[in-house]
Structures are given as C-alpha cells and as structure tokens.
Design an enzyme around this catalytic site. Structure first.
Site, PDB file in Angstrom:
ATOM      1  N   SER A 182      -9.614   1.484   3.349  1.00  0.00           N
ATOM      2  CA  SER A 182      -8.878   2.279   2.369  1.00  0.00           C
ATOM      3  C   SER A 182      -7.817   1.493   1.588  1.00  0.00           C
ATOM      4  O   SER A 182      -7.204   2.030   0.669  1.00  0.00           O
ATOM      5  CB  SER A 182      -8.181   3.450   3.089  1.00  0.00           C
ATOM      6  OG  SER A 182      -7.249   2.951   4.050  1.00  0.00           O
TER       7      SER A 182
ATOM      8  N   SER B 242      -9.559  -0.832   7.590  1.00  0.00           N
ATOM      9  CA  SER B 242      -9.099  -0.539   6.227  1.00  0.00           C
ATOM     10  C   SER B 242      -8.450  -1.706   5.499  1.00  0.00           C
ATOM     11  O   SER B 242      -8.226  -1.631   4.294  1.00  0.00           O
ATOM     12  CB  SER B 242      -8.112   0.646   6.244  1.00  0.00           C
ATOM     13  OG  SER B 242      -8.811   1.858   6.359  1.00  0.00           O
TER      14      SER B 242
ATOM     15  N   LYS C  45       0.847  -1.203   0.000  1.00  0.00           N
ATOM     16  CA  LYS C  45       0.000   0.000   0.000  1.00  0.00           C
ATOM     17  C   LYS C  45       0.876   1.244   0.000  1.00  0.00           C
ATOM     18  O   LYS C  45       1.927   1.282   0.665  1.00  0.00           O
ATOM     19  CB  LYS C  45      -0.903  -0.033   1.241  1.00  0.00           C
ATOM     20  CG  LYS C  45      -1.975   1.050   1.298  1.00  0.00           C
ATOM     21  CD  LYS C  45      -2.854   0.840   2.534  1.00  0.00           C
ATOM     22  CE  LYS C  45      -3.939   1.892   2.664  1.00  0.00           C
ATOM     23  NZ  LYS C  45      -4.787   1.673   3.861  1.00  0.00           N
TER      24      LYS C  45
END
Length: 524
Positions: free
Chosen positions: A171, A195, A76
C-alpha cells in the site's frame, strides 16, 4: 542532481555544490511536474522551504546535524505529522491535523531532514495496488520510462492520456513512486504484510522492512499492531542503512521496541561469499510465479554459488497456511483498531444525528470505503464468541508454527533466505482492478506476509528488467535484529546485478538530469 543517492547528495551539500534551499526547490518543482503520478496527497511546500532555510543556516555555521541534514524526504500519509494533515487516504480522516509527530518523523526532523509532503496509499493501508484510496490511484513512474515505452506503448500515447498506465503496488505506492521518480531521496512507508516491499519491487527501488520492535510505531496509525513496521524506501541499499541508523532504537512511547541500544553501521563493499549460506525455500515456488521471475531467482542463486557461497534448498513447511492465517489475524486486528473511528472524538462525523447508533453507523458508512468495511466485517466474524477458538486462536497457533519454521531454518546454519518479492512485474491499472482487493492482496502478499508474522527483517532489491522493460525485485530475509548482515548481503547483490536506473524522457524539462547505469550482462 536529483537522480543521485542520498549519500552522494549529502556529500554535495557538505561540499557546497548545492544548497538545501536550492535542492528543496528543485524537488518541489519536480513534484509539480509529475503531479499526474498522484504520488503525494499533501505537499508541505511552505514548511519544507522553512526547514531547508534552517538547514542552510546550519551549513553556513558548520553545525550540521548529520547525513540527513537538508535532504528532502517524503512520508506515507498514515504517519502522524504535527501541523500537516494526515488522512490515511480516507474520508474518515480528511481534515485531521495531528498535534504531534510520529517518532520516526520526529527522528528524521531532528537530523535536519526536509519533509516535502505526505504520500498516497490504499485507504488505511489496506491493499496491494495503491488504487483504493479516496484521493485516487498512484501511477507507476515506469509507465512513462523509455525502457517500457519503447517496448510496449504506442508512440501516440501521452503521459496523461495513457489508459495502460501501470500500478505501483501497495500500500506504500506513493512513497515508492516518489523515490522512483526522483522527487525525494528517501521515503517512509509502512509494512504489515509487504506494503513497503511490494511497491518497492514494482517501482524499481529498495524497500526495507526492519525487524519488529527495532523501529518505533508510535504515531503510525495502526492497521495490525502485532505486524505493523515502519518501512524505508530508497534508491540503493546504502541509503536504506543510513535511514535505518537514524530511525532504529528504543522509544519509551512504544513498549514493543527493544531496550537494547542500536548502533548505526556502515556497510562494507566487500564480503567473503564463501562464508555465506543462502537458503532457497522450496515452498516459494508458488502457483502464479512468472517464468521470468523464477528464472531471475534461479540466476541469483547461481550468482551466489559461483561466488563461493553455499546455496541450499530449505523447507518452510507451514508456508501454505500463511496467507489464510494472515488474513484471519489481519482482519481481526483491523476490526479492533477501526472501532475507534466512531464520529465522536476526531475525524469524520455524519450529520445524521437521529440517535447515537444512527450517527455511529452513518459515520462509518460514509467514512470507510468498501474494502475497509469488508475487512471490519470479516474480523468481527472471526472474533465472535462462537468463532473465536476456531479462527483467531487457531490462527495464532499457526502463526507460531510459521515463525518456528524460520527459527529452525536459521538454526540449521542459513544466514539469509533468497526469495521472489512478487509473482511478476507490475501490470496495467485496467487489468489490476478486474480482481477485487481481497483477491489481489492474497496474491500479492504471498511471498512477503510470512516475515511480518515471524517479525523478521526483509529487504527487496531491484534485480533486472522484464521483457517488457519493467522492474523485478528479489527479497532477502534475515535473522531477527541482524539487519547489518542482511543489508551487507543485499548491497553485495545490488552491486553484482547493477540494476538500470529509470529513464524518464520528457519529464525532466526543469533543469534536472537523469543518469542511468548499464544493465548487468549477467541478467540480460
């Protein structure tokens, strides 16, 4: 070749069935073929191929570094990566190239993993859809699956022209999409209020949020220091255990990591269910919970009970305050953490230099989107001298009550809690953006954020397909630092439900094959 598990591809590499370079090239070509998903912000092609070549040399010498040697992974884009741009999907950090690796990234590289690139997210990980980053929203691979399109999409719709494409959740949506679409075998996400687990559930993959303090946060660009945890996304529970074994342990650079040494573990295929006690929190029958998810949750409880486990309804009485409490604490820490982005040291700097104050204000206005600025404003309001006691301090006290609820339940003899991960399956982007970010986050974090406030481990396991042919996941919550027990239960459950693998017709025309499992009759 790309659809197999991490453990299986590791065995194939050791047996010489495929080389690290060939595997890396296949993944890179498939990343390009699925570019329209927007799962990646940066593709580190040159670096990845060099890492694959080094891995290949080690295989030839018989000096492999471990199970991850030569395995393509993704990270990420809020983890620092030396020499690779790290943006947090924000204009504020566009062009920022860190001089060091996050500890978790370094641990992956030390084991020979091949870093393919950095995955997309909501700006600074603030969101639950992966729709609010400066590089655009992430598309859920299930939008293009045979399972979904046969039921819900007219045949005239194409991959790029489909206006009804689905969100990934967030996210860490880029990481979830990357694993789900076979472009990598594991990915790192972050989990502050769900997330990692939310997009994992929506993309039909496994998402693990470890106990707070088990994995280092050093190099993870902070959102909420007291809740942030690096998350692990894989295609099965076994693979999550392998990655956890590499990442867990004390880090001198992160004082919040525990001192006790972590011993990697292998998960057994058999458990004596009669010795298990599964808790079903009654407060998780929340408004908005879809009838399909509720039914699956009930069937899962029956599955354990039929196997001999004791299944007990339990109470976590302060759950109804948790989402409000989380919002206050989250925004307060966000306001503190975002203060460092002032245009002076690194990141974006406005050209408006009439005065330092003007430059500060312009930099933050240009660098942050509306969502980030809104959370900063909320957090600063809660931290005002006249509000501090009534909001921040009170929320800290409620957080303790929420954590104590979990302590009391586990002390009563419960081994693992079973809950929904999300209210329903995923929805089209055009529907998702009808609500603002704050409203969506409050809805989507309802089942996940309490474990972050309590610091407990949790894992979402893909359970079944909805009537629309989309994944629904269920969440298991364990005792602090009891990841072995939690993952053992999750693996047993995973084996029982036999979740079908995504079928992506038309997207696999680069010499790759997609295999899939039959759907379990129990959940049909």
């Amino acid at each position: 070749m790309l659809c197999v598990s991490l453990r299986e591809i590791s065995a194939a590499l050791k047996e010489g069935q495929v080389s690290p370079t060939e595997l890396c090239q296949r993944c890179l070509s498939f990343i390009k073929a699925t570019k329209f998903l927007n799962a990646y912000i940066t593709i580190a092609e040159e670096t990845a191929l060099k890492q694959a070549e080094e891995s290949e040399k080690r295989y030839r010498r018989g000096q492999i570094l471990g199970d991850l040697d030569g395995i393509p992974v993704a990270v990420k884009d809020n983890f620092s990566t030396a020499g690779i741009e790290t943006t947090c999907a924000s204009n504020m950090l566009k062009g920022y190239i860190p001089p060091y690796n996050a500890t978790v990234v370094q641990k992956l590289l030390d084991q020979g993993a091949v870093l393919l690139g950095k995955t997309n997210l909501d700006e600074f990980a603030m969101g639950s859809g992966s729709t609010d980053g400066t590089f655009g929203p992430v598309r859920n691979p299930w939008s293009y699956s045979r399972q979904y399109r046969d039921k819900c999409v007219p045949s005239s719709h194409t991959e790029s022209g489909d206006s009804k494409w689905l969100i990934t959740g967030g996210s860490s949506g880029g990481s979830a999409a990357a694993v789900s679409s076979f472009t990598c075998f594991a990915a790192l996400g972050s989990d502050t209020g769900g997330s990692t687990r939310n997009p994992a559930a929506h993309c039909g993959v496994v998402g693990l949020k470890p106990t707070y303090g088990l994995i280092s946060r050093h190099g993870l660009i902070p959102l909420v220091n007291s809740m942030d945890v690096p998350g692990i996304l894989t295609r099965c529970v076994d693979d999550a255990a392998i990655v956890l074994g590499v990442l867990a342990g004390h880090d001198p650079k992160d004082s919040t990591t525990v001192q006790d040494p972590f011993k990697p573990f292998e998960l057994t295929s058999y458990i004596d269910a009669s010795k298990l006690c599964i808790g079903i929190p009654k407060e998780y029958h929340a408004p908005g919970l879809s009838s399909e998810t509720r039914a699956l949750w009930s069937k899962a409880a029956d599955l354990f009970e039929n196997a001999g486990a004791k299944v007990i309804e339990v109470s976590l009485p302060h759950t109804r305050y948790s989402i409000i409490c989380y919002h206050v604490l989250c925004t307060a820490e966000v306001a503190s953490n975002m203060a460092r982005f002032d245009g002076l040291e690194y990141g974006h700097r406005s050209s408006m230099d009439k005065s330092t104050e003007v430059m500060y204000a312009a930099t933050r206005r240009e660098g942050f989107n509306d969502v980030v600025r809104g959370r900063i404003l909320s957090g600063n309001y809660f931290l005002l001298k006249q509000n501090y006691e009534n909001y921040f301090i009170k929320a800290q006290k409620v957080r303790r009550l929420i954590a104590n609820d979990f302590v009391n339940v586990f002390r009563s003899g419960i081994d693992v809690l079973l809950t929904p991960t999300t209210l329903s399956d995923t929805i089209p982007y055009v529907e998702f953006i009808k609500e603002d970010n704050r409203t969506r986050s409050a809805q989507d974090d309802i089942f996940t954020q309490a474990t972050n406030m309590a610091g407990l481990p949790a894992i979402t396991v893909p359970t079944a397909l909805s009537e629309k042919g989309l994944p629904i996941g269920l969440q298991f919550i364990g005792r602090a630092f009891q990841e072995k027990q939690l993952l053992t239960v999750a693996k047993w459950f995973e084996k029982q439900v036999n979740f079908p693998m995504i079928q992506l017709p038309g997207m696999m025309d680069h010499g790759h094959t997609v295999c899939h499992h039959q759907k379990s009759a129990f959940f049909s």
